[in-house]
Design a protein around this motif. Structure first.
Motif, PDB file in Angstrom:
ATOM      1  N   SER A  17      25.311 -27.147  28.540  1.00  0.00           N
ATOM      2  CA  SER A  17      24.234 -26.136  28.678  1.00  0.00           C
ATOM      3  C   SER A  17      23.126 -26.913  29.379  1.00  0.00           C
ATOM      4  CB  SER A  17      23.681 -25.808  27.496  1.00  0.00           C
ATOM      5  OG  SER A  17      23.232 -24.524  27.358  1.00  0.00           O
ATOM      6  N   ASN A  18      22.544 -26.225  30.443  1.00  0.00           N
ATOM      7  CA  ASN A  18      21.306 -26.903  30.785  1.00  0.00           C
ATOM      8  C   ASN A  18      21.440 -28.086  31.966  1.00  0.00           C
ATOM      9  OD1 ASN A  18      19.454 -24.662  30.257  1.00  0.00           O
ATOM     10  ND2 ASN A  18      19.812 -25.422  28.379  1.00  0.00           N
ATOM     11  N   GLN A  39      26.105 -23.468  31.403  1.00  0.00           N
ATOM     12  CA  GLN A  39      25.197 -22.316  30.965  1.00  0.00           C
ATOM     13  C   GLN A  39      23.703 -22.665  31.191  1.00  0.00           C
ATOM     14  OE1 GLN A  39      23.982 -21.011  26.875  1.00  0.00           O
ATOM     15  NE2 GLN A  39      25.969 -20.718  26.686  1.00  0.00           N
ATOM     16  N   TRP A  65      22.371 -17.558  31.031  1.00  0.00           N
ATOM     17  CA  TRP A  65      21.738 -17.062  29.906  1.00  0.00           C
ATOM     18  C   TRP A  65      20.271 -16.435  30.432  1.00  0.00           C
ATOM     19  CZ3 TRP A  65      16.733 -19.570  29.674  1.00  0.00           C
ATOM     20  CH2 TRP A  65      16.680 -20.985  30.087  1.00  0.00           C
ATOM     21  N   PRO A  67      20.319 -13.289  30.870  1.00  0.00           N
ATOM     22  CA  PRO A  67      20.889 -12.490  32.052  1.00  0.00           C
ATOM     23  C   PRO A  67      20.047 -11.211  32.407  1.00  0.00           C
ATOM     24  CG  PRO A  67      22.249 -12.160  30.225  1.00  0.00           C
ATOM     25  CD  PRO A  67      21.335 -13.424  29.851  1.00  0.00           C
ATOM     26  N   LEU A  68      19.205 -10.984  31.371  1.00  0.00           N
ATOM     27  CA  LEU A  68      18.521  -9.595  31.481  1.00  0.00           C
ATOM     28  C   LEU A  68      17.049  -9.927  31.759  1.00  0.00           C
ATOM     29  CD1 LEU A  68      20.163  -7.250  29.120  1.00  0.00           C
ATOM     30  CD2 LEU A  68      20.373  -7.138  31.484  1.00  0.00           C
ATOM     31  N   GLY A  69      16.671 -11.503  31.788  1.00  0.00           N
ATOM     32  CA  GLY A  69      15.429 -11.701  32.260  1.00  0.00           C
ATOM     33  C   GLY A  69      14.622 -11.799  30.936  1.00  0.00           C
ATOM     34  N   GLY A  71      14.491  -9.689  28.903  1.00  0.00           N
ATOM     35  CA  GLY A  71      14.168  -8.373  28.439  1.00  0.00           C
ATOM     36  C   GLY A  71      12.803  -7.976  29.062  1.00  0.00           C
ATOM     37  N   GLY A 110      21.627 -10.902  25.015  1.00  0.00           N
ATOM     38  CA  GLY A 110      21.051 -10.715  23.631  1.00  0.00           C
ATOM     39  C   GLY A 110      20.725  -9.463  23.419  1.00  0.00           C
ATOM     40  N   SER A 111      20.917  -8.731  22.216  1.00  0.00           N
ATOM     41  CA  SER A 111      20.386  -7.577  21.893  1.00  0.00           C
ATOM     42  C   SER A 111      20.628  -7.228  20.479  1.00  0.00           C
ATOM     43  CB  SER A 111      21.119  -6.244  22.561  1.00  0.00           C
ATOM     44  OG  SER A 111      20.722  -5.066  22.111  1.00  0.00           O
ATOM     45  N   LYS A 112      19.450  -6.653  19.797  1.00  0.00           N
ATOM     46  CA  LYS A 112      19.351  -6.326  18.409  1.00  0.00           C
ATOM     47  C   LYS A 112      19.474  -4.923  18.281  1.00  0.00           C
ATOM     48  CE  LYS A 112      16.578 -10.201  16.639  1.00  0.00           C
ATOM     49  NZ  LYS A 112      15.608 -10.828  17.760  1.00  0.00           N
ATOM     50  N   HIS A 116      22.422  -0.699  22.876  1.00  0.00           N
ATOM     51  CA  HIS A 116      22.466  -1.715  23.803  1.00  0.00           C
ATOM     52  C   HIS A 116      23.583  -2.340  23.843  1.00  0.00           C
ATOM     53  CE1 HIS A 116      17.563  -1.328  24.296  1.00  0.00           C
ATOM     54  NE2 HIS A 116      18.275  -0.442  24.885  1.00  0.00           N
ATOM     55  N   ASP A 119      26.442  -0.683  25.202  1.00  0.00           N
ATOM     56  CA  ASP A 119      26.294  -0.443  26.694  1.00  0.00           C
ATOM     57  C   ASP A 119      26.421  -1.687  27.347  1.00  0.00           C
ATOM     58  OD1 ASP A 119      24.990   2.000  26.403  1.00  0.00           O
ATOM     59  OD2 ASP A 119      22.912   1.576  26.881  1.00  0.00           O
TER      60      ASP A 119
HETATM   61  N1  LIG Z   1      21.463 -22.540  26.506  1.00  0.00           N
HETATM   62  C1  LIG Z   1      20.198 -22.415  26.425  1.00  0.00           C
HETATM   63  O1  LIG Z   1      19.427 -23.224  26.690  1.00  0.00           O
HETATM   64  C2  LIG Z   1      19.759 -21.035  26.282  1.00  0.00           C
HETATM   65  C3  LIG Z   1      18.203 -20.661  26.477  1.00  0.00           C
HETATM   66  C4  LIG Z   1      17.700 -19.282  26.293  1.00  0.00           C
HETATM   67  C5  LIG Z   1      18.968 -18.390  25.778  1.00  0.00           C
HETATM   68  N2  LIG Z   1      20.112 -18.621  25.672  1.00  0.00           N
HETATM   69  C6  LIG Z   1      20.891 -17.699  24.984  1.00  0.00           C
HETATM   70  O2  LIG Z   1      21.198 -16.463  26.101  1.00  0.00           O
HETATM   71  C7  LIG Z   1      21.549 -15.290  25.208  1.00  0.00           C
HETATM   72  C8  LIG Z   1      20.439 -14.169  25.786  1.00  0.00           C
HETATM   73  O3  LIG Z   1      19.062 -14.544  25.777  1.00  0.00           O
HETATM   74  P1  LIG Z   1      18.047 -13.488  25.449  1.00  0.00           P
HETATM   75  O4  LIG Z   1      18.537 -12.343  24.539  1.00  0.00           O
HETATM   76  O5  LIG Z   1      16.766 -14.212  25.131  1.00  0.00           O
HETATM   77  O6  LIG Z   1      17.790 -12.730  26.845  1.00  0.00           O
HETATM   78  P2  LIG Z   1      18.523 -11.710  27.702  1.00  0.00           P
HETATM   79  O7  LIG Z   1      19.770 -11.454  27.445  1.00  0.00           O
HETATM   80  O8  LIG Z   1      18.096 -11.786  29.047  1.00  0.00           O
HETATM   81  O9  LIG Z   1      17.443 -10.384  27.357  1.00  0.00           O
HETATM   82  C9  LIG Z   1      17.435  -9.878  25.975  1.00  0.00           C
HETATM   83  C10 LIG Z   1      16.540  -8.733  25.884  1.00  0.00           C
HETATM   84  O10 LIG Z   1      17.231  -7.356  26.598  1.00  0.00           O
HETATM   85  C11 LIG Z   1      16.872  -6.601  25.803  1.00  0.00           C
HETATM   86  N3  LIG Z   1      18.305  -5.754  26.035  1.00  0.00           N
HETATM   87  C12 LIG Z   1      19.516  -6.168  25.900  1.00  0.00           C
HETATM   88  N4  LIG Z   1      20.349  -5.381  26.137  1.00  0.00           N
HETATM   89  C13 LIG Z   1      19.638  -4.135  26.844  1.00  0.00           C
HETATM   90  C14 LIG Z   1      20.145  -2.977  27.059  1.00  0.00           C
HETATM   91  N5  LIG Z   1      21.428  -2.571  27.499  1.00  0.00           N
HETATM   92  N6  LIG Z   1      19.281  -2.027  27.738  1.00  0.00           N
HETATM   93  C15 LIG Z   1      17.868  -2.472  27.729  1.00  0.00           C
HETATM   94  N7  LIG Z   1      17.287  -3.625  27.041  1.00  0.00           N
HETATM   95  C16 LIG Z   1      18.366  -4.467  26.766  1.00  0.00           C
HETATM   96  C17 LIG Z   1      16.991  -6.932  24.577  1.00  0.00           C
HETATM   97  O11 LIG Z   1      16.346  -5.691  23.560  1.00  0.00           O
HETATM   98  P3  LIG Z   1      17.157  -5.279  22.357  1.00  0.00           P
HETATM   99  O12 LIG Z   1      17.199  -6.107  21.435  1.00  0.00           O
HETATM  100  O13 LIG Z   1      15.995  -4.141  22.101  1.00  0.00           O
HETATM  101  O14 LIG Z   1      18.277  -4.612  23.177  1.00  0.00           O
HETATM  102  C18 LIG Z   1      16.094  -8.267  24.726  1.00  0.00           C
HETATM  103  O15 LIG Z   1      14.892  -7.783  24.645  1.00  0.00           O
HETATM  104  C19 LIG Z   1      21.241 -15.665  23.792  1.00  0.00           C
HETATM  105  O16 LIG Z   1      22.468 -15.934  23.270  1.00  0.00           O
HETATM  106  C20 LIG Z   1      20.609 -16.895  23.987  1.00  0.00           C
HETATM  107  O17 LIG Z   1      20.695 -17.634  22.661  1.00  0.00           O
HETATM  108  C21 LIG Z   1      20.661 -19.724  25.881  1.00  0.00           C
END
Ligand SMILES: NC(=O)c1ccc[n+]([C@@H]2O[C@H](COP(=O)([O-])OP(=O)(O)OC[C@H]3O[C@@H](n4cnc5c(N)ncnc54)[C@H](OP(=O)(O)O)[C@@H]3O)[C@@H](O)[C@H]2O)c1
Length: 165
Positions: A17-18, A39, A65, A67-69, A71, A110-112, A116, A119
């Motif tokens: 990672s990183n 990653q 990581w 991927p959806l900015g 959120g 990531g999503s809770k 989603h 989807d």
């Molecule tokens: N290796 C590293 O250094 C590193 C650093 C950062 C993050 N990560 C990993 O990357 C992964 C993703 O990170 P992340 O969750 O922060 O960012 P993300 O996946 O880009 O965005 C998550 C956000 O998007 C929303 N979302 C997800 N699916 C959606 C959908 N279908 N429609 C609308 N909104 C949606 C979620 O809200 P809801 O919960 O309401 O769906 C949440 O607010 C995690 O597993 C994290 O651990 C790794």
């Protein structure tokens, strides 16, 4: 340690990672086994163009990581995703995730929210055209959401999870 586990057959592949920029350059001089995955932060606003040149050279896959900015509604509300979502009967998030897969990236959204999560797995019954991929490419601002300092990176690298607790 990862290379040892790989050689001993305890790990089927190596993912890290990183590693970007100077860290990637240093790694290239040290690895004995090329990792299969790296990653890093990737989304349509930040597509890791520079890093991908190196990854392509070694056949290393990129895992996105954020991927959806993370959120960010500015990203999700980009008109191009609404338009393509309407065309394919998908949400903007699904269009973004489909873009990642067509770029060849592995995604870990990531999503809770149960809807989603469903989807986010339902992105394999449509395909963006080359022209649509080009439209999305225009969003690239080479702009990250997460800015990490070298000090933070050292802290992360030294962090030891306490599995026994
Ligand atoms: N290796 C590293 O250094 C590193 C650093 C950062 C993050 N990560 C990993 O990357 C992964 C993703 O990170 P992340 O969750 O922060 O960012 P993300 O996946 O880009 O965005 C998550 C956000 O998007 C929303 N979302 C997800 N699916 C959606 C959908 N279908 N429609 C609308 N909104 C949606 C979620 O809200 P809801 O919960 O309401 O769906 C949440 O607010 C995690 O597993 C994290 O651990 C790794």
């Amino acid at each position: 340690m990862l290379e040892k586990a790989y050689r001993e057959g305890k790990a089927k592949s190596i993912g890290i990672s990183n590693f970007e920029g100077k860290y990637m350059e240093e790694l290239e001089t040290k690895w004995e086994i090329v990792p299969q995955f790296i990653q890093v932060e990737v989304h349509p606003y930040f597509t890791q163009k520079e890093l991908r040149v190196t990854l392509d050279k070694y056949g290393i896959k990129l895992m996105s990581w954020y991927p959806l900015g993370h959120g960010d509604t500015a990203l999700m509300n980009e008109l191009v995703f609404a338009g393509l979502g309407k065309k394919y009967g998908k949400t903007p998030a699904q269009v973004i995730l489909r873009w990642h897969t067509q770029m060849g990236f592995v995604i870990i959204p990531g999503s809770k929210n149960a809807e989603h999560i469903k989807d986010n797995m339902d992105i394999f019954d449509f395909a963006l055209t080359d022209e649509e991929m080009e439209q999305i490419a225009k969003l690239d601002k080479n702009e990250r959401y997460y800015h990490r300092t070298d000090e933070q990176l050292v802290q992360f690298a030294n962090w030891k999870p306490e599995f026994e607790k």
